[in-house]
Design a protein around this motif. Structure first.
Motif, PDB file in Angstrom:
ATOM      1  N   SER A 178       0.845  -1.205   0.000  1.00  0.00           N
ATOM      2  CA  SER A 178       0.000   0.000   0.000  1.00  0.00           C
ATOM      3  C   SER A 178       0.870   1.241   0.000  1.00  0.00           C
ATOM      4  CB  SER A 178      -0.929   0.000   1.218  1.00  0.00           C
ATOM      5  OG  SER A 178      -1.720  -1.176   1.234  1.00  0.00           O
ATOM      6  N   THR A 180       0.110   4.511   0.375  1.00  0.00           N
ATOM      7  CA  THR A 180      -0.260   5.654   1.218  1.00  0.00           C
ATOM      8  C   THR A 180      -0.979   5.164   2.474  1.00  0.00           C
ATOM      9  OG1 THR A 180      -2.416   5.937   0.137  1.00  0.00           O
ATOM     10  CG2 THR A 180      -0.517   7.114  -0.827  1.00  0.00           C
ATOM     11  N   PRO A 181      -1.024   5.991   3.530  1.00  0.00           N
ATOM     12  CA  PRO A 181      -1.791   5.609   4.720  1.00  0.00           C
ATOM     13  C   PRO A 181      -3.264   5.350   4.419  1.00  0.00           C
ATOM     14  CG  PRO A 181      -0.297   7.402   5.242  1.00  0.00           C
ATOM     15  CD  PRO A 181      -0.226   7.217   3.767  1.00  0.00           C
ATOM     16  N   ARG A 182      -3.876   6.107   3.507  1.00  0.00           N
ATOM     17  CA  ARG A 182      -5.279   5.874   3.163  1.00  0.00           C
ATOM     18  C   ARG A 182      -5.451   4.496   2.526  1.00  0.00           C
ATOM     19  NH1 ARG A 182      -9.765   8.944   2.661  1.00  0.00           N
ATOM     20  NH2 ARG A 182      -8.580  10.817   3.161  1.00  0.00           N
ATOM     21  N   ALA A 183      -4.491   4.124   1.679  1.00  0.00           N
ATOM     22  CA  ALA A 183      -4.553   2.794   1.066  1.00  0.00           C
ATOM     23  C   ALA A 183      -4.371   1.707   2.118  1.00  0.00           C
ATOM     24  CB  ALA A 183      -3.496   2.675  -0.028  1.00  0.00           C
ATOM     25  N   ASP A 185      -5.370   1.886   5.238  1.00  0.00           N
ATOM     26  CA  ASP A 185      -6.658   1.766   5.920  1.00  0.00           C
ATOM     27  C   ASP A 185      -7.632   0.917   5.106  1.00  0.00           C
ATOM     28  OD1 ASP A 185      -5.604   3.358   7.840  1.00  0.00           O
ATOM     29  OD2 ASP A 185      -6.794   5.135   7.382  1.00  0.00           O
ATOM     30  N   THR A 186      -7.721   1.200   3.810  1.00  0.00           N
ATOM     31  CA  THR A 186      -8.662   0.475   2.956  1.00  0.00           C
ATOM     32  C   THR A 186      -8.342  -1.015   2.910  1.00  0.00           C
ATOM     33  OG1 THR A 186      -8.989   2.448   1.600  1.00  0.00           O
ATOM     34  CG2 THR A 186      -9.629   0.334   0.635  1.00  0.00           C
ATOM     35  N   PRO A 341       0.598   5.093   9.614  1.00  0.00           N
ATOM     36  CA  PRO A 341      -0.601   5.908   9.836  1.00  0.00           C
ATOM     37  C   PRO A 341      -0.401   6.949  10.930  1.00  0.00           C
ATOM     38  CG  PRO A 341      -1.167   3.594   9.638  1.00  0.00           C
ATOM     39  CD  PRO A 341       0.327   3.657   9.698  1.00  0.00           C
TER      40      PRO A 341
END
Length: 382
Positions: A178, A180-183, A185-186, A341
């Motif tokens: 992943s 990015t941090p958003r990725a 999380d997903t 994160p």
């Protein structure tokens, strides 16, 4: 022989005598002292249990800071010997309980990984004369061990369940894949859904790691798992499972009456793990909070809510608190890793069992900046 020669010989003899005396004092055995036998599983036992890895003999640091044989005489009363016998009896009871519950040792690669983690931790602890050499640590699976869990038992046993080890590798795979941090999380959310229902959910693509990234994944997974192992060692080192009564206390089934003390024990074990990991016991210390981060995303509800008729029945602090505490401690120790994160917002447990994130306090409206026209406007109003 002249008087000057006699004087020189006398001085030389005096110097040699002083050197011989100093050498004799240096080689003299350490003075013996009396030490009371520590209660099994207590904090004192953690401090007095260091042994040399090569010889297996007890060693201690002298006044000069050098490791020397531990010549202290341990004094044990009849009651102390009974406690030791009970401690080993409880250890055997733990093994019988695991076997009766269908648990068995996991394959050798799992044991080897745990041994690596334990060795790094033992080396770091030995610098301060501490250790848990008599404790048994093992990865088990099957029956009661088919769940994400780890436990420190009275009797000197630490068990890590195989699904927990597998989860650490899955979390590491997600992080490696992943960008990015958003990725993250997903993909962690997808991972939790898949683990909860593997029949109806497809295997997340983020679990497939390229050969070039496997070494990075393995280091990350070992570091995440190390945090769990060191946490259980923290319970052992802090005397949380010291022998208090003959009855076998089963982790996960025994609900302590003092939930506040239970949470504080967990925080103390978390601090032990973070500090020991930052001191060199973990290969990638900044990755340790990821275990709590995953569980923060994984547990939106509590099935046991209201079972005990009290406001907060949990024996552990919320995962958001544990994650934030670990981040803060690692930051203070300068052991953070970029790309992980950000700190988590605190959450409130609702009566129905779900979570709610408290709204931030509204920011005060900024006061308008005074302008040069202000005096003229006041004059016009008059």
């Amino acid at each position: 022989m002249t008087r000057r020669t006699v004087k020189r010989l006398t001085t030389l003899a005096l110097v040699l005598g002083l050197l011989f005396a100093a050498n004799a004092r240096a080689q003299a055995p350490e003075p013996q002292s009396w030490v009371k036998l520590a209660k099994p599983g207590s904090r004192e036992a953690f401090q007095l249990s260091h042994k040399d890895r090569a010889t297996g003999l007890a060693v201690t640091k002298n006044a000069a800071g050098l490791w020397v044989p531990d010549r202290r005489i341990v004094v044990a009363t009849p009651e102390d010997l009974k406690d030791q016998a009970r401690w080993h009896a409880v250890r055997r009871a733990v093994f019988r309980h695991l076997k009766a519950g269908g648990a068995k040792l996991s394959p050798e690669p799992y044991q080897h990984l745990l041994a690596k983690i334990r060795k790094r931790a033992s080396i770091t602890l030995s610098r301060s004369g501490q250790g848990l050499p008599d404790w048994k640590m093992m990865v088990v699976e099957g029956g009661m061990a088919d769940q994400v869990n780890a436990s420190a038992w009275s009797g000197g046993v630490i068990t890590i369940y195989r699904p927990l080890v597998d989860l650490c590798f899955q979390i590491a795979s997600v992080v490696v894949n992943s960008p990015t941090p958003r990725a993250i999380d997903t993909e962690l959310w997808r991972l939790s859904n898949w683990r909860d229902n593997k029949r109806d959910n497809p295997v997340p693509e983020s679990l497939t790691v390229r050969p070039a990234d496997r070494a990075k994944r393995d280091v990350l997974a070992e570091s995440i798992l190390s945090r769990v192992v060191l946490h259980e060692m923290g319970h052992a080192a802090s005397g949380h499972v010291a022998l208090a009564q003959p009855k076998l206390i089963i982790p996960g089934e025994h609900k302590p009456k003092d939930l506040v003390a239970s949470k504080e024990h967990e925080r103390e074990a978390d601090r032990f793990a973070t500090r020991l990991g930052a001191a060199g016991a973990v290969r990638l210390p900044g990755a340790m909070p990821l275990f709590s981060y995953y569980h923060f995303l994984e547990r939106p509800t509590f099935s046991e809510r209201g079972r005990y008729g009290i406001a907060d029945w949990r024996t552990h602090p919320l995962d958001a608190e544990r994650y934030n505490n670990q981040l803060a401690e690692l930051k203070a120790l300068k052991r953070t890793v970029k790309g992980l994160p950000e700190p988590l917002a605190p959450r409130i447990v609702l009566p129905g069992g779900g979570y709610a994130t408290p709204d931030p306090a509204p920011a005060a409206a900024p006061a308008p900046a005074p302008t040069r026209a202000e005096p003229l406007r006041k004059a016009a109003l008059r």
